[in-house]
Design a protein around this motif. Structure first.
Motif, PDB file in Angstrom:
ATOM      1  N   VAL A 163       0.838  -1.199   0.000  1.00 48.71           N
ATOM      2  CA  VAL A 163       0.000   0.000   0.000  1.00 48.71           C
ATOM      3  C   VAL A 163       0.874   1.250   0.000  1.00 48.71           C
ATOM      4  CG1 VAL A 163      -1.933  -1.096   1.208  1.00 48.71           C
ATOM      5  CG2 VAL A 163      -0.224   0.122   2.525  1.00 48.71           C
ATOM      6  N   ASN A 164       0.300   2.363  -0.470  1.00 50.74           N
ATOM      7  CA  ASN A 164       1.034   3.624  -0.477  1.00 50.74           C
ATOM      8  C   ASN A 164       1.459   3.979   0.940  1.00 50.74           C
ATOM      9  OD1 ASN A 164      -1.196   4.736  -2.992  1.00 50.74           O
ATOM     10  ND2 ASN A 164       0.970   4.367  -3.260  1.00 50.74           N
ATOM     11  N   GLY A 165       2.696   4.408   1.051  1.00 45.37           N
ATOM     12  CA  GLY A 165       3.192   4.825   2.355  1.00 45.37           C
ATOM     13  C   GLY A 165       3.796   3.703   3.174  1.00 45.37           C
ATOM     14  N   SER A 166       3.743   2.472   2.653  1.00 42.82           N
ATOM     15  CA  SER A 166       4.277   1.354   3.440  1.00 42.82           C
ATOM     16  C   SER A 166       5.809   1.373   3.473  1.00 42.82           C
ATOM     17  CB  SER A 166       3.789   0.022   2.866  1.00 42.82           C
ATOM     18  OG  SER A 166       4.236  -0.115   1.538  1.00 42.82           O
ATOM     19  N   GLY A 167       6.400   2.084   2.514  1.00 44.89           N
ATOM     20  CA  GLY A 167       7.861   2.158   2.489  1.00 44.89           C
ATOM     21  C   GLY A 167       8.462   1.483   1.262  1.00 44.89           C
ATOM     22  N   LYS A 168       7.658   1.327   0.210  1.00 46.31           N
ATOM     23  CA  LYS A 168       8.154   0.668  -1.013  1.00 46.31           C
ATOM     24  C   LYS A 168       9.348   1.409  -1.615  1.00 46.31           C
ATOM     25  CE  LYS A 168       4.389   0.752  -3.494  1.00 46.31           C
ATOM     26  NZ  LYS A 168       3.359   1.269  -2.586  1.00 46.31           N
ATOM     27  N   LYS A 174      16.988   1.350  -0.677  1.00 38.05           N
ATOM     28  CA  LYS A 174      17.937   0.697   0.238  1.00 38.05           C
ATOM     29  C   LYS A 174      18.457  -0.605  -0.387  1.00 38.05           C
ATOM     30  CE  LYS A 174      15.682   2.198   4.600  1.00 38.05           C
ATOM     31  NZ  LYS A 174      14.740   1.713   5.621  1.00 38.05           N
ATOM     32  N   ARG A 195       1.444   8.938  -9.945  1.00 36.16           N
ATOM     33  CA  ARG A 195       1.780   9.888  -8.876  1.00 36.16           C
ATOM     34  C   ARG A 195       3.171  10.462  -9.089  1.00 36.16           C
ATOM     35  NH1 ARG A 195       2.056   7.176  -4.216  1.00 36.16           N
ATOM     36  NH2 ARG A 195       2.090   9.081  -2.993  1.00 36.16           N
ATOM     37  N   ALA A 198       5.586  10.273  -6.234  1.00 31.81           N
ATOM     38  CA  ALA A 198       6.177   8.948  -5.980  1.00 31.81           C
ATOM     39  C   ALA A 198       7.362   8.720  -6.923  1.00 31.81           C
ATOM     40  CB  ALA A 198       5.116   7.868  -6.172  1.00 31.81           C
ATOM     41  N   LYS A 309       9.732   0.144   9.203  1.00 30.72           N
ATOM     42  CA  LYS A 309       9.382   1.000  10.353  1.00 30.72           C
ATOM     43  C   LYS A 309       9.298   0.240  11.675  1.00 30.72           C
ATOM     44  CE  LYS A 309       6.661   3.580   7.019  1.00 30.72           C
ATOM     45  NZ  LYS A 309       5.488   4.360   6.708  1.00 30.72           N
ATOM     46  N   ASP A 311      11.519   0.449  13.737  1.00 31.96           N
ATOM     47  CA  ASP A 311      11.963   1.461  14.696  1.00 31.96           C
ATOM     48  C   ASP A 311      10.729   2.318  14.976  1.00 31.96           C
ATOM     49  OD1 ASP A 311      12.150   2.183  11.862  1.00 31.96           O
ATOM     50  OD2 ASP A 311      12.723   4.169  12.590  1.00 31.96           O
ATOM     51  N   VAL A 335      14.657  -0.410   9.607  1.00 28.00           N
ATOM     52  CA  VAL A 335      14.767   0.107  10.973  1.00 28.00           C
ATOM     53  C   VAL A 335      15.159   1.588  10.977  1.00 28.00           C
ATOM     54  CG1 VAL A 335      15.196  -2.098  12.140  1.00 28.00           C
ATOM     55  CG2 VAL A 335      17.121  -0.869  11.127  1.00 28.00           C
ATOM     56  N   GLY A 336      14.775   2.316   9.938  1.00 26.01           N
ATOM     57  CA  GLY A 336      15.071   3.736   9.891  1.00 26.01           C
ATOM     58  C   GLY A 336      14.927   4.261   8.479  1.00 26.01           C
ATOM     59  N   GLU A 337      15.118   5.578   8.340  1.00 23.11           N
ATOM     60  CA  GLU A 337      14.875   6.206   7.039  1.00 23.11           C
ATOM     61  C   GLU A 337      16.127   6.341   6.188  1.00 23.11           C
ATOM     62  OE1 GLU A 337      11.582   9.276   7.081  1.00 23.11           O
ATOM     63  OE2 GLU A 337      12.344   9.444   9.129  1.00 23.11           O
TER      64      GLU A 337
HETATM   65  N1  LIG Z   1      11.210   5.183  10.574  1.00 23.40           N
HETATM   66  C1  LIG Z   1      11.161   4.585   9.388  1.00 23.40           C
HETATM   67  N2  LIG Z   1      10.579   5.203   8.364  1.00 23.40           N
HETATM   68  C2  LIG Z   1      10.534   4.580   7.179  1.00 23.40           C
HETATM   69  C3  LIG Z   1      11.073   3.276   6.985  1.00 23.40           C
HETATM   70  N3  LIG Z   1      10.838   2.924   5.695  1.00 23.40           N
HETATM   71  C4  LIG Z   1      10.199   3.963   5.121  1.00 23.40           C
HETATM   72  N4  LIG Z   1      10.016   4.966   6.008  1.00 23.40           N
HETATM   73  C5  LIG Z   1       9.335   6.271   5.807  1.00 23.40           C
HETATM   74  O1  LIG Z   1       7.987   6.033   5.466  1.00 23.40           O
HETATM   75  C6  LIG Z   1       7.506   7.036   4.587  1.00 23.40           C
HETATM   76  C7  LIG Z   1       6.881   6.381   3.368  1.00 23.40           C
HETATM   77  O2  LIG Z   1       7.893   5.679   2.676  1.00 23.40           O
HETATM   78  P1  LIG Z   1       7.897   5.492   1.098  1.00 23.40           P
HETATM   79  O3  LIG Z   1       9.082   4.692   0.782  1.00 23.40           O
HETATM   80  O4  LIG Z   1       7.720   6.798   0.406  1.00 23.40           O
HETATM   81  O5  LIG Z   1       6.582   4.638   0.926  1.00 23.40           O
HETATM   82  P2  LIG Z   1       5.853   4.153  -0.388  1.00 23.40           P
HETATM   83  O6  LIG Z   1       5.230   2.864  -0.073  1.00 23.40           O
HETATM   84  O7  LIG Z   1       6.754   4.221  -1.544  1.00 23.40           O
HETATM   85  O8  LIG Z   1       4.738   5.235  -0.488  1.00 23.40           O
HETATM   86  P3  LIG Z   1       4.218   6.036  -1.739  1.00 23.40           P
HETATM   87  O9  LIG Z   1       5.398   6.794  -2.276  1.00 23.40           O
HETATM   88  O10 LIG Z   1       3.176   6.918  -1.127  1.00 23.40           O
HETATM   89  O11 LIG Z   1       3.692   5.021  -2.680  1.00 23.40           O
HETATM   90  C8  LIG Z   1       8.707   7.918   4.267  1.00 23.40           C
HETATM   91  O12 LIG Z   1       8.649   9.067   5.067  1.00 23.40           O
HETATM   92  C9  LIG Z   1       9.909   7.050   4.667  1.00 23.40           C
HETATM   93  O13 LIG Z   1      11.015   7.819   5.063  1.00 23.40           O
HETATM   94  C10 LIG Z   1      11.680   2.622   8.121  1.00 23.40           C
HETATM   95  O14 LIG Z   1      12.144   1.471   8.085  1.00 23.40           O
HETATM   96  N5  LIG Z   1      11.693   3.316   9.288  1.00 23.40           N
END
Ligand SMILES: Nc1nc2c(ncn2[C@@H]2O[C@H](COP(=O)(O)OP(=O)(O)OP(=O)(O)O)[C@@H](O)[C@H]2O)c(=O)[nH]1
Length: 359
Positions: A163-168, A174, A195, A198, A309, A311, A335-337
């Motif tokens: 899903v969007n925002g999951s960290g893809k 990484k 998007r 994105a 996430k 962390d 475990v981080g950004e």
């Molecule tokens: N703390 C933390 N934040 C994370 C981690 N992985 C991703 N994020 C944060 O989560 C947010 C969403 O991450 P994206 O990688 O943009 O997620 P996405 O699934 O690609 O989302 P869309 O771009 O909306 O499709 C960002 O602010 C990232 O920095 C993690 O392991 N730890």
């Protein structure tokens, strides 16, 4: 800093919640009568009503944590630690604690039942319970701890869903950086063409990782981009092609069709593609991650998971529930950004970090 130390520091919210809960539990019901009399552990009555699942080897085979501290423990004073009898009441409270850490009811019940095997009726300290819990969690997680498999045939196509925002995006960046560092040639396709933000975000990650990112005009067909990207990856002799995808679950039928079309089209170039379909899950969503696995298994042929996430959330237990329920390989954890905040999944380190054990 050792990797375990980093993981433990990052997973502080999960571990401190579990630790604090355990400490309260043990202190609440601690026997005021001080340390256990040597060799005085009551015989174990039949295990609690909930038996371990038939497919789980009984934990009884494991050596039980000693109820009597050894010489070293006595010298450093550990024998003064409060202890509580592991009875039905304590097991129920433990179950609740595990459910609160997002382990899910079924898994929490199984973990506590296994923990009771060979320990029921004994007086245990927080440290002993933590160790027993960590052992149980490790046992559940071991079968799913598998790095992303790399195949001899290249380019290997990795479809990334979630899903969007999951960290893809972050995870793709990484992973790309890690593969680059390992000498692999990587291409990324920005498949969420609807998007612009994105796509831009993925370009930033591509730059960081030193990996080309293929994009297409806004709103164009992601399948056509995936086809072009695979053509390029083949022509350039790349090792890996990672394809980002949209994650809009609002219209599931559309998303399913979009993903199915990407797969159909890339198979014209390589009938075995995609070689992996990675589902990226956000740990902060807790139990919701379980329903996301169910949904995405219907939308795509998910071959493995990355949990991000870990962390900054107290819901790390959800990873245990996922492993227990689906048995899908867990390739890595976020475990981080930062670019190096993606770790291979090590079940023992994870279990120790989750329960707050020291190395
Ligand atoms: N703390 C933390 N934040 C994370 C981690 N992985 C991703 N994020 C944060 O989560 C947010 C969403 O991450 P994206 O990688 O943009 O997620 P996405 O699934 O690609 O989302 P869309 O771009 O909306 O499709 C960002 O602010 C990232 O920095 C993690 O392991 N730890």
């Amino acid at each position: 800093m050792s990797f375990f130390r980093k993981l433990k520091d990052r997973m502080l919210k999960s571990s401190s919640k579990l630790e604090a809960g355990l400490e309260d539990l043990v202190e609440e019901g601690a026997d005021a009568a001080a340390p256990p009399a040597p060799g005085n552990a009551p015989p174990a009555p039949p295990a609690k009503a909930t038996p371990p699942a038939a497919d789980q080897p009984a934990a009884a085979a494991e050596p039980a944590a000693p109820s009597r501290p050894g010489l070293l423990s006595r010298v450093i004073g550990r024998d003064t630690a409060p202890r509580r009898v592991l009875d039905d009441e304590m097991l129920e409270s433990l179950e609740d604690l595990l459910i609160q850490s997002d382990m899910g009811v079924e898994t929490a019940v199984r973990v506590t039942a296994n923990l009771a095997e060979g320990r029921y009726g004994r007086r245990l300290s927080v440290e002993e319970i933590k160790r027993a819990l960590a052992d149980e969690i490790t046992r559940i997680m071991e079968p799913v701890a598998k790095p992303l498999p790399l195949y001899a045939k290249t380019p290997q196509v990795v479809l990334v869903v979630g899903v969007n925002g999951s960290g893809k995006t972050t995870t793709i960046g990484k992973l790309a950086a890690q593969f680059r560092a390992a000498g692999k040639q990587v291409v990324i396709a920005a498949g969420d063409t609807f998007r612009a933000a994105a796509v831009e975000q993925l370009q930033v990650w591509g730059e960081r990782a030193g990996v080309p990112v293929m994009t297409a005009p806004e709103g164009s067909d992601p399948a056509s981009l995936a086809f072009d990207a695979l053509t390029r990856a083949q022509a350039e002799g790349a090792d890996l092609l990672m394809i980002d995808t949209a994650g809009r679950l609002q219209n599931r039928a559309d998303l399913m069709e979009e993903l199915a079309k990407i797969v159909r089209v890339i198979r014209k170039k390589d009938p075995d593609a995609p070689h992996n379909t990675l589902l990226v899950l956000d740990a902060t969503t807790g139990q919701n991650a379980l329903s996301q696995v169910e949904i995405f298994q219907k939308l795509a042929d998910v071959s493995g998971l990355v949990m991000t996430k870990l962390d900054g959330t107290a819901r790390g237990g959800v990873l245990v529930a996922l492993a227990d329920r689906f048995g899908l390989p867990i390739h890595a954890i976020g475990v981080g950004e930062q670019i190096d905040d993606l770790a291979p999944f090590d079940p023992e380190d994870f279990a120790r970090a989750l329960t707050g054990l020291d190395p």
